[in-house]
Design a protein around this motif. Structure first.
Motif, PDB file in Angstrom:
ATOM      1  N   ARG A  82      -1.465  -7.626  -6.611  1.00 52.89           N
ATOM      2  CA  ARG A  82      -2.464  -6.621  -6.252  1.00 52.89           C
ATOM      3  C   ARG A  82      -3.815  -7.168  -6.679  1.00 52.89           C
ATOM      4  NH1 ARG A  82      -5.055  -1.936  -7.959  1.00 52.89           N
ATOM      5  NH2 ARG A  82      -5.329  -0.465  -6.268  1.00 52.89           N
TER       6      ARG A  82
ATOM      7  N   ARG B 127      -9.821  -4.577  -4.942  1.00 58.55           N
ATOM      8  CA  ARG B 127      -9.551  -3.836  -3.714  1.00 58.55           C
ATOM      9  C   ARG B 127      -8.533  -2.750  -4.021  1.00 58.55           C
ATOM     10  NH1 ARG B 127      -9.997  -6.556   1.622  1.00 58.55           N
ATOM     11  NH2 ARG B 127      -8.079  -5.468   2.082  1.00 58.55           N
ATOM     12  N   ASP B 128      -8.569  -1.704  -3.248  1.00 50.51           N
ATOM     13  CA  ASP B 128      -7.597  -0.621  -3.403  1.00 50.51           C
ATOM     14  C   ASP B 128      -6.476  -0.824  -2.383  1.00 50.51           C
ATOM     15  OD1 ASP B 128      -6.434   1.678  -4.381  1.00 50.51           O
ATOM     16  OD2 ASP B 128      -7.531   2.974  -3.006  1.00 50.51           O
ATOM     17  N   ASP B 129      -5.772  -1.941  -2.538  1.00 51.08           N
ATOM     18  CA  ASP B 129      -4.714  -2.302  -1.607  1.00 51.08           C
ATOM     19  C   ASP B 129      -3.350  -2.005  -2.215  1.00 51.08           C
ATOM     20  OD1 ASP B 129      -6.401  -3.251   0.357  1.00 51.08           O
ATOM     21  OD2 ASP B 129      -6.359  -5.313  -0.378  1.00 51.08           O
TER      22      ASP B 129
ATOM     23  N   THR C 125       1.748  -6.260  -2.726  1.00 50.63           N
ATOM     24  CA  THR C 125       2.349  -7.153  -1.740  1.00 50.63           C
ATOM     25  C   THR C 125       3.095  -8.256  -2.485  1.00 50.63           C
ATOM     26  OG1 THR C 125       0.368  -8.551  -1.560  1.00 50.63           O
ATOM     27  CG2 THR C 125       0.552  -6.670  -0.025  1.00 50.63           C
TER      28      THR C 125
ATOM     29  N   TRP D 217       2.346  -5.929   3.712  1.00 50.02           N
ATOM     30  CA  TRP D 217       1.137  -5.179   4.049  1.00 50.02           C
ATOM     31  C   TRP D 217       1.502  -4.077   5.040  1.00 50.02           C
ATOM     32  CZ3 TRP D 217      -3.275  -5.952   1.480  1.00 50.02           C
ATOM     33  CH2 TRP D 217      -3.466  -7.184   0.841  1.00 50.02           C
TER      34      TRP D 217
ATOM     35  N   VAL E  10      -4.165  -1.357   6.852  1.00 50.18           N
ATOM     36  CA  VAL E  10      -4.934  -1.792   5.684  1.00 50.18           C
ATOM     37  C   VAL E  10      -6.299  -2.282   6.170  1.00 50.18           C
ATOM     38  CG1 VAL E  10      -5.079  -3.479   3.813  1.00 50.18           C
ATOM     39  CG2 VAL E  10      -2.908  -2.373   4.333  1.00 50.18           C
TER      40      VAL E  10
ATOM     41  N   LEU F 204      -8.069  -6.476   6.227  1.00 49.33           N
ATOM     42  CA  LEU F 204      -6.998  -7.442   5.999  1.00 49.33           C
ATOM     43  C   LEU F 204      -7.422  -8.832   6.483  1.00 49.33           C
ATOM     44  CD1 LEU F 204      -4.208  -7.717   4.802  1.00 49.33           C
ATOM     45  CD2 LEU F 204      -3.252  -7.137   7.032  1.00 49.33           C
TER      46      LEU F 204
END
Length: 185
Positions: free
Chosen positions: A83, A87-89, A92, A114, A118, A121
């Motif tokens: 992570r 970023r607020d992702d 993965t 992902w 998103v 990306l």
């Protein structure tokens, strides 16, 4: 506990580096100094399944990537959850797959899990392309080019302006990995 990767988009890149597999592996898994190809970040991990994994600033005050090691098979595979702290992702999985080929070593990078939708990306995808190109340059020539050196210096100069979520004291330990998940799929 988390599962490894949910179905969705996979970022996939491959490059051939004119060097023995052991030399490429040593650079990808270097723990004793900055990784030039990884924007001068320092890899902090025991590199064993389940161990936390961090890419930190050289002074240790910032964390750019947090995750857990999923699988290690030297010198062929390093897989970890990831992570990005800026970023607020979603979480993965990143897999570095190395294979001996004529003329050197093929490095295949997979960033999977992902979910659809998103934002930006494409930025993550272009960053991976740049990291692989820089890895090739570092392993083959010993360093990155002047342009990246300037970019890295600018990043260090503006480290103070990074989000507070990147400060080491604000980065929580990464979640565990579900041991029942097949790690090689």
């Amino acid at each position: 506990m988390r599962t490894l990767a949910e179905p969705g988009t996979e970022l996939l890149h491959s490059i051939v580096i004119a060097a023995p597999i052991e030399k490429v592996w040593a650079e990808i898994t270097k723990l004793d100094g900055k990784q030039r190809a990884m924007m001068d970040a320092v890899l902090d991990s025991k590199l064993e399944p389940g161990a936390p994994l961090y890419y930190r600033s050289t002074d240790g005050k910032r964390v750019f990537v947090v995750g857990r090691v999923v699988e290690v098979d030297p010198p062929r595979l390093l897989s970890h959850t990831q992570r990005l702290t800026m970023r607020d992702d979603p979480w993965t999985v990143v897999s570095w797959e190395l294979e001996e080929v004529d003329g050197g070593t093929r490095v295949t990078l997979r960033n999977s899990g992902w979910p659809e939708g998103v934002e930006r990306l494409d930025k993550v995808d272009s960053t991976w392309k740049g990291i692989l190109a820089a890895l090739k340059q570092v392993v083959e020539s010993g360093d990155v080019g002047t342009g990246l050196k300037i970019q890295y210096a600018m990043m260090r100069a503006f480290m103070w302006a990074m989000p507070s979520g990147t400060k080491t004291e604000n980065v929580p330990e990464p979640p565990g990995i579900d041991p029942n998940v097949n790690r090689t799929d």
